[in-house]
Design an enzyme around this catalytic site. Structure first.
Site, mmCIF file in Angstrom:
data_model
loop_
_atom_site.group_PDB
_atom_site.id
_atom_site.type_symbol
_atom_site.label_atom_id
_atom_site.label_comp_id
_atom_site.label_asym_id
_atom_site.label_seq_id
_atom_site.Cartn_x
_atom_site.Cartn_y
_atom_site.Cartn_z
ATOM 1 N N SER A 138 44.096 38.232 43.136
ATOM 2 C CA SER A 138 45.083 39.317 43.098
ATOM 3 C C SER A 138 44.997 40.093 44.402
ATOM 4 O O SER A 138 43.925 40.131 45.024
ATOM 5 C CB SER A 138 44.764 40.258 41.932
ATOM 6 O OG SER A 138 45.562 41.428 42.019
ATOM 7 N N TYR A 151 38.975 45.054 36.051
ATOM 8 C CA TYR A 151 39.958 44.016 36.415
ATOM 9 C C TYR A 151 39.857 43.712 37.913
ATOM 10 O O TYR A 151 39.719 42.555 38.321
ATOM 11 C CB TYR A 151 41.383 44.476 36.064
ATOM 12 C CG TYR A 151 42.441 43.495 36.515
ATOM 13 C CD1 TYR A 151 42.719 42.353 35.757
ATOM 14 C CD2 TYR A 151 43.141 43.675 37.715
ATOM 15 C CE1 TYR A 151 43.669 41.429 36.187
ATOM 16 C CE2 TYR A 151 44.085 42.765 38.141
ATOM 17 C CZ TYR A 151 44.354 41.646 37.369
ATOM 18 O OH TYR A 151 45.286 40.729 37.791
HETATM 19 N N1 LIG Z 1 51.320 39.930 36.891
HETATM 20 C C1 LIG Z 1 50.695 40.465 37.926
HETATM 21 O O1 LIG Z 1 51.101 41.522 38.445
HETATM 22 C C2 LIG Z 1 49.485 39.773 38.502
HETATM 23 C C3 LIG Z 1 49.028 40.180 39.760
HETATM 24 C C4 LIG Z 1 47.885 39.577 40.279
HETATM 25 C C5 LIG Z 1 47.244 38.578 39.576
HETATM 26 N N2 LIG Z 1 47.721 38.187 38.363
HETATM 27 C C6 LIG Z 1 46.998 37.150 37.635
HETATM 28 O O2 LIG Z 1 47.859 36.104 37.258
HETATM 29 C C7 LIG Z 1 47.326 35.437 36.121
HETATM 30 C C8 LIG Z 1 48.407 35.250 35.073
HETATM 31 O O3 LIG Z 1 48.787 36.510 34.559
HETATM 32 P P1 LIG Z 1 50.309 36.882 34.218
HETATM 33 O O4 LIG Z 1 50.719 37.916 35.176
HETATM 34 O O5 LIG Z 1 51.125 35.669 34.078
HETATM 35 O O6 LIG Z 1 50.098 37.629 32.809
HETATM 36 P P2 LIG Z 1 50.566 37.256 31.326
HETATM 37 O O7 LIG Z 1 52.036 37.091 31.257
HETATM 38 O O8 LIG Z 1 49.944 38.296 30.473
HETATM 39 O O9 LIG Z 1 49.891 35.848 31.060
HETATM 40 C C9 LIG Z 1 48.497 35.716 30.883
HETATM 41 C C10 LIG Z 1 48.218 34.344 30.300
HETATM 42 O O10 LIG Z 1 46.797 34.230 30.159
HETATM 43 C C11 LIG Z 1 46.510 33.812 28.836
HETATM 44 N N3 LIG Z 1 45.239 34.356 28.376
HETATM 45 C C12 LIG Z 1 44.797 35.636 28.456
HETATM 46 N N4 LIG Z 1 43.602 35.735 27.861
HETATM 47 C C13 LIG Z 1 43.296 34.522 27.393
HETATM 48 C C14 LIG Z 1 42.203 33.990 26.651
HETATM 49 N N5 LIG Z 1 41.157 34.747 26.296
HETATM 50 N N6 LIG Z 1 42.226 32.676 26.329
HETATM 51 C C15 LIG Z 1 43.264 31.897 26.689
HETATM 52 N N7 LIG Z 1 44.329 32.323 27.377
HETATM 53 C C16 LIG Z 1 44.330 33.625 27.714
HETATM 54 C C17 LIG Z 1 47.661 34.360 27.997
HETATM 55 O O11 LIG Z 1 47.817 33.573 26.821
HETATM 56 P P3 LIG Z 1 47.492 34.087 25.332
HETATM 57 O O12 LIG Z 1 47.748 35.558 25.293
HETATM 58 O O13 LIG Z 1 48.416 33.281 24.485
HETATM 59 O O14 LIG Z 1 46.071 33.729 25.129
HETATM 60 C C18 LIG Z 1 48.839 34.153 28.930
HETATM 61 O O15 LIG Z 1 49.331 32.853 28.810
HETATM 62 C C19 LIG Z 1 46.151 36.311 35.643
HETATM 63 O O16 LIG Z 1 44.940 35.763 36.095
HETATM 64 C C20 LIG Z 1 46.412 37.637 36.312
HETATM 65 O O17 LIG Z 1 45.244 38.390 36.493
HETATM 66 C C21 LIG Z 1 48.838 38.748 37.821
#
Ligand SMILES: NC(=O)c1ccc[n+]([C@@H]2O[C@H](COP(=O)([O-])OP(=O)(O)OC[C@H]3O[C@@H](n4cnc5c(N)ncnc54)[C@H](OP(=O)(O)O)[C@@H]3O)[C@@H](O)[C@H]2O)c1
Length: 244
Positions: A138, A151
């Site tokens: 991130s 985080y």
């Molecule tokens: N969105 C942002 O602004 C941003 C910025 C920087 C980095 N990121 C990173 O990008 C990645 C994806 O996040 P996103 O933004 O797409 O968020 P999201 O829409 O909340 O998706 C997160 C995904 O991770 C899965 N997940 C979470 N906890 C889990 C667990 N214990 N076991 C299995 N699956 C799990 C969720 O599935 P379930 O809930 O079905 O388990 C979901 O599919 C993350 O690593 C996040 O930190 C995001």
């Protein structure tokens, strides 16, 4: 990284970046395997994409991580790419008594799971053509936001770990990539948004994933996308401005 003809394991494909990655990788002619906790979301995805393989799994649980990796090894022995994407984002106030359970769960999901998966998948990916591990960090790895301290620390740890992992995986022929997203308009942290709000004004998920795939195709070992690029360049120098 070659974007077609792979067998790609994406953790956390039930929403946001992971779901878009699943769809884009399938469209590009890859076999795709994904996991998540929400069984019904995975089932809906599979109904739309019958070629997709899904596995219900909580990546914060060691036994479930092992079960997932074992299942991939047996059912998809051609797997050559792992995308460590699953993550959660929790707000924590350290001036109050701390719920260590929340800390452990965030650290286990965002940091322990990716590093455990790297080791579990190393023997599956080793020496395969196009073998790769992609870690999602991130912009907050470089310039933290103080209200989500754990985080940001997990993402800083992912950045450091990825540097070492890249070196360790060299002899196995596994390329290791880090992608640092900016704020992306996914479901991350959505539970704390005001009722009815459906966007926080971040980069749209498809736009982010298109930029991520472009960076992977260009074979950049480390790519910060959008505003994350400035955060990586300025690092802690931005902390005061961001936490004003
Ligand atoms: N969105 C942002 O602004 C941003 C910025 C920087 C980095 N990121 C990173 O990008 C990645 C994806 O996040 P996103 O933004 O797409 O968020 P999201 O829409 O909340 O998706 C997160 C995904 O991770 C899965 N997940 C979470 N906890 C889990 C667990 N214990 N076991 C299995 N699956 C799990 C969720 O599935 P379930 O809930 O079905 O388990 C979901 O599919 C993350 O690593 C996040 O930190 C995001």
């Amino acid at each position: 990284m070659k974007l077609t003809g792979n067998t790609i394991v994406v953790t956390g494909g039930s929403s946001g970046i992971g779901k878009e990655l699943v769809e884009r990788f399938l469209a590009l002619g890859n076999k795709v395997v994904t996991c998540g906790r929400r069984k019904e979301r995975l089932a809906q995805l599979r109904a739309r994409f019958p070629d997709l393989s899904v596995f219900t799994c909580d990546v914060s649980d060691e036994a479930q991580r092992k079960a997932f990796a074992e299942w991939v090894g047996v059912s998809h022995p051609a797997a050559n790419v792992l995308v460590n994407n699953a993550g959660v984002q929790l707000v924590m106030d350290f001036t109050r008594p701390l719920d260590l359970g929340r800390v452990r769960s965030e650290v286990e999901t965002n940091f322990i799971a990716p590093l455990h998966f790297a080791s579990l998948f190393a023997s599956i990916l080793a020496k395969k053509e196009g073998a790769a591990i992609v870690n999602i960090s991130s912009g907050l790895a470089f310039s933290p936001l103080a209200f989500m301290p754990v985080y940001c620390a997990t993402k800083a740890a992912i950045h450091s770990f990825t540097l070492s992992l890249r070196r360790q995986m060299r002899d196995l022929g596994i390329m290791v990539y880090e992608i640092a997203p900016p704020a992306v308009d996914s479901e991350l942290g959505r539970e704390r948004w005001p009722k009815g709000q459906s966007s926080h004004g971040g980069m749209p998920v498809p736009e982010f994933v298109a930029a991520m795939l472009k960076a992977l195709e260009a074979d950049l070992p480390e790519a910060a996308i959008g505003q994350a690029e400035g955060m990586r360049a300025k690092r802690e120098g931005l902390f005061e401005a961001m936490n004003h």
